[in-house]
Design an enzyme around this catalytic site. Sequence first.
Site, PDB file in Angstrom:
ATOM      1  N   HIS A 114       0.869  -1.178   0.000  1.00 50.23           N
ATOM      2  CA  HIS A 114       0.000   0.000   0.000  1.00 50.23           C
ATOM      3  C   HIS A 114       0.911   1.235   0.000  1.00 50.23           C
ATOM      4  O   HIS A 114       2.020   1.184   0.527  1.00 50.23           O
ATOM      5  CB  HIS A 114      -0.836  -0.049   1.288  1.00 50.23           C
ATOM      6  CG  HIS A 114      -1.871   1.018   1.437  1.00 50.23           C
ATOM      7  ND1 HIS A 114      -1.560   2.297   1.827  1.00 50.23           N
ATOM      8  CD2 HIS A 114      -3.213   0.992   1.278  1.00 50.23           C
ATOM      9  CE1 HIS A 114      -2.670   3.013   1.905  1.00 50.23           C
ATOM     10  NE2 HIS A 114      -3.691   2.244   1.573  1.00 50.23           N
ATOM     11  N   ASP A 191       3.373  -4.174   7.974  1.00 48.43           N
ATOM     12  CA  ASP A 191       2.138  -3.419   7.817  1.00 48.43           C
ATOM     13  C   ASP A 191       0.993  -4.403   8.071  1.00 48.43           C
ATOM     14  O   ASP A 191       0.695  -5.261   7.237  1.00 48.43           O
ATOM     15  CB  ASP A 191       2.081  -2.852   6.385  1.00 48.43           C
ATOM     16  CG  ASP A 191       0.731  -2.221   6.064  1.00 48.43           C
ATOM     17  OD1 ASP A 191      -0.215  -2.376   6.856  1.00 48.43           O
ATOM     18  OD2 ASP A 191       0.630  -1.582   5.003  1.00 48.43           O
ATOM     19  N   GLN A 194      -4.216  -5.079   7.058  1.00 50.93           N
ATOM     20  CA  GLN A 194      -5.196  -6.079   6.609  1.00 50.93           C
ATOM     21  C   GLN A 194      -4.990  -7.430   7.294  1.00 50.93           C
ATOM     22  O   GLN A 194      -5.815  -8.334   7.126  1.00 50.93           O
ATOM     23  CB  GLN A 194      -5.125  -6.266   5.085  1.00 50.93           C
ATOM     24  CG  GLN A 194      -5.373  -5.009   4.273  1.00 50.93           C
ATOM     25  CD  GLN A 194      -6.784  -4.452   4.439  1.00 50.93           C
ATOM     26  OE1 GLN A 194      -7.695  -5.106   4.945  1.00 50.93           O
ATOM     27  NE2 GLN A 194      -6.978  -3.213   4.019  1.00 50.93           N
ATOM     28  N   LYS A 217     -10.170  -0.569  11.008  1.00 45.66           N
ATOM     29  CA  LYS A 217     -10.395  -1.720  10.115  1.00 45.66           C
ATOM     30  C   LYS A 217     -10.698  -2.977  10.927  1.00 45.66           C
ATOM     31  O   LYS A 217     -10.829  -4.067  10.376  1.00 45.66           O
ATOM     32  CB  LYS A 217      -9.154  -1.966   9.250  1.00 45.66           C
ATOM     33  CG  LYS A 217      -8.850  -0.844   8.248  1.00 45.66           C
ATOM     34  CD  LYS A 217      -7.694  -1.235   7.371  1.00 45.66           C
ATOM     35  CE  LYS A 217      -7.077  -0.075   6.633  1.00 45.66           C
ATOM     36  NZ  LYS A 217      -7.881   0.434   5.525  1.00 45.66           N
ATOM     37  N   CYS A 358      -4.829   2.581  -3.505  1.00 49.83           N
ATOM     38  CA  CYS A 358      -3.558   3.095  -2.950  1.00 49.83           C
ATOM     39  C   CYS A 358      -2.429   2.087  -3.130  1.00 49.83           C
ATOM     40  O   CYS A 358      -1.605   1.885  -2.222  1.00 49.83           O
ATOM     41  CB  CYS A 358      -3.692   3.459  -1.470  1.00 49.83           C
ATOM     42  SG  CYS A 358      -4.909   4.717  -1.149  1.00 49.83           S
TER      43      CYS A 358
END
Length: 400
Positions: A114, A191, A194, A217, A358
């Site tokens: 991302h 990261d 997700q 999220k 993104c």
Amino acid sequence: MLDVERIRRDFPILEQGYIYLDSAASSLTPEPVVNKIVEFYHEYRANVERGVHRWSQRASEEYERAHEEVARFIGAPGAENVAMVKNTTEAINLVANALDWSKEDRVVTSVIEHHSNFITWLRVRQRYGVGLKVVRSSEEGVFDLGEWEKAVDDSTKLVAVTHVSNVLGCIVPVKEIAEIAHEHGALVLVDGAQGVPHIPVDVTDMGVDYLAFSGHKMLGPTGSGGLYIADQVLEETEPLCIGGGTIADVSIDDYALAVPPMRFEAGTPSIAQVIGLGEACRYLTRVGMKEVEAWDKRLANRLLDGLTELEGVEVYGPQDPEMRVGLATFNVDGMNPHDVALTLDEEYGIATRSGHHCALPLMKELFGLREGNVRASTYLYNTLEEVDRLVSAVEEISKG
Ligand SMILES: Cc1ncc(COP(=O)(O)O)c(C=O)c1O
């Protein structure tokens, strides 16, 4: 097995009948989390770590408890290892600004990142002359670990990699990548935007130095997120901002930082958001992350099976549902992805996301897609019937 009907009762927003398949952008928030935030405003609305009065004391207790809850949720040793920030982007920028860079250093990242975990490193390269190596993956997002072994060397200061791609839905072997990085003395930033919402995460087992994630999220309020900072890097990680709340002592010509995590949370923090994120972790823990993961796999299976069978529809990411979370991107032949998403919303009452998500390097390098694609992303409150509704809507759209 997760009782989806029971869970849906905690999300009255779903009573509108709209099908929400955009949780990878931001999830919905259940009533216990909303109520916890309202409780703060109704019962003890005050600043934290500053007052001796009872409301401030209560706010501080709840705020600190939220840190503990989040730390437990990701398997961190303690509350001092979790800095509360507003989102994954801020967490990654914190790390980029925290380290002492020199021209001899190198960052290794990947093509499927991302922008938050990509342009941050382009900027570090621009500012400090640091080397940047981008590891390529297959079109399915599958990495050859040999490529990481070739890319990482003793000059690598940081390996920055996503746990799960927000476009391909593929799960990246971050533990193995962390091992490669550590053999060369490099730090590892994952990261987790997700990954943390969908997969049980244990930072100690993963062996990472930093894990960035977004509370919004994972059922938490917008404006909530966290950065896990491992014990071994707590001292060398400089706060992004300093000021009120971040110091232990100040004199005319010097200051001493407070102990973590407070040194990372300058000024009045997002108190309600942090307390809400703590409650979101409690909620997910009550449901059980293994159950969330298992339900996610069922939804992913259904989504993938349904979409890949459609003629004139191209689906991206790994074919094997075991390698992915409940997220799929696709294009309908001859149609702009924004038109597909608009039709899904207006004619079928289904929320998806369209565009490059993104992740322009991925879109350009792997697929040559300028307009991007459509993304349907699920979470624990989605049903198999909702996924079927999406698949039949896409089928109708593809037939014109
Ligand atoms: C993989 C990944 N990383 C980073 C981000 C940025 O998250 P935020 O907008 O919460 O900072 C996202 C958001 O979609 C994402 O999917």
